[in-house]
Design a protein around this motif. Structure first.
Motif, PDB file in Angstrom:
ATOM      1  N   ASN A 132       0.835  -1.219   0.076  1.00 41.95           N
ATOM      2  CA  ASN A 132       0.018   0.080   0.086  1.00 41.95           C
ATOM      3  C   ASN A 132       0.873   1.089   0.101  1.00 41.95           C
ATOM      4  O   ASN A 132       0.410   2.330  -0.509  1.00 41.95           O
ATOM      5  N   TYR A 133       1.911   1.227   0.710  1.00 49.24           N
ATOM      6  CA  TYR A 133       2.783   2.314   0.898  1.00 49.24           C
ATOM      7  C   TYR A 133       4.064   2.366   0.075  1.00 49.24           C
ATOM      8  O   TYR A 133       5.085   2.747   0.787  1.00 49.24           O
ATOM      9  N   PRO A 136       5.289   5.842  -1.185  1.00 46.55           N
ATOM     10  CA  PRO A 136       5.877   6.733  -0.162  1.00 46.55           C
ATOM     11  C   PRO A 136       7.141   6.216   0.268  1.00 46.55           C
ATOM     12  O   PRO A 136       8.184   7.220   0.416  1.00 46.55           O
TER      13      PRO A 136
ATOM     14  N   MET B  62       2.254   3.643  10.337  1.00 44.79           N
ATOM     15  CA  MET B  62       2.879   4.075   9.214  1.00 44.79           C
ATOM     16  C   MET B  62       3.281   5.408   9.147  1.00 44.79           C
ATOM     17  O   MET B  62       4.598   5.941   8.717  1.00 44.79           O
TER      18      MET B  62
END
Lengths: 161, 102
Positions: A132-133, A136, B62
């Motif tokens: 998902n990340y 980033p 996160m």
């Protein structure tokens, strides 16, 4: 979450932070800074974010505090004769703290009990970082590389003179 | 144990960081104050994540990890700038750094 642990951790963290902010001896203040980060990662453990607590210890006590100590040792030349303490900063920070506490205590929706505890495993964090990340994560990698190269260029000796 | 008590502790930490950044003369301690303020923001992220009713995704975790990575990059560049300024001015007192041209 036990209230006793919370009180002990917050007293440790805030007193170490005050010592780091006001101690005129540079090295003592840097060591109080490291103690403050131990307290902050204890907060993370208390809140159920173990991985973030460990990352905080590794990054801040292992890297940033050592970096700060090295910088103090490299630049300590004029430490004692510059003991200036700006009292307007005290006034401003107390005013900011009072405003924040007023806003926090005035908001009724903030006085909630902790939610259902969901354990976050390191495997889940790794999967989220890779799926998902991912974008980033790549950006942070580029940022860290650029910061490394930039720091090297900043401290490079100028050989032309 | 409610959310507001965590927010009050993190506000206290933020104010102490602001005190360090505003009242110290030494450039390293201005950086230490900035790091304190970033750590207070991290406590807020984790506390808001923990106090949501049903935390399905660990979004706060996160965000805190990315914030720690960015704070580390900031500390490295800031300390390199302190060393570069010290080489040039022979001082790290920010009151003496009052000229821009080299």
């Amino acid at each position: 979450m036990s209230a006793v642990a919370f009180v002990i951790i917050s007293i440790l963290t805030l007193s170490a932070a005050l010592a780091a902010a006001t101690n005129p001896k540079l090295m003592h203040a840097a060591l109080s800074f490291a103690v403050m980060f131990v307290g902050i990662s204890a907060f993370f453990f208390l809140l159920g974010a173990e991985f973030v607590g460990l990352v905080q210890i590794f990054v801040y006590i292992g890297a940033v505090a050592v970096l700060i100590v090295f910088t103090i040792l490299l630049t300590r030349h004029d430490q004692e004769k510059t003991r200036g303490f700006n009292w307007s900063g005290v006034v401003i920070s107390i005013a900011v703290f009072a405003g924040l506490v007023w806003a926090i205590l005035g908001t009724k929706s903030l006085s909630v009990a902790p939610g259902r505890f969901a354990f976050v495993s390191v495997r889940r964090i790794g999967e989220l970082l890779m799926i998902n990340y991912a974008w980033p994560l790549l950006c942070v990698g580029v940022l860290l590389t650029a910061a490394l190269i930039g720091a090297l260029i900043l401290v490079m000796e100028d050989k032309r003179e | 144990m409610t959310l507001s008590i965590f927010l009050i502790v993190s506000a206290a930490l933020f104010s102490i960081g602001l005190l360090a950044a505003l009242s110290r003369r030494h450039a390293i301690f201005i950086l230490i104050g900035i790091e304190m303020m970033l750590a207070a923001a991290n406590i807020n992220f984790i506390a808001f994540w923990r106090f949501t009713a049903t935390p399905t995704q660990p979004i706060g975790v996160m965000v805190a990890i990315f914030a720690i990575a960015i704070a580390a990059a900031e500390a490295a560049v800031g300390l390199a700038m302190v060393i570069a300024v010290y080489r040039h001015f022979r001082s790290t007192n920010v009151d003496q750094l009052n000229q821009l041209k080299g």
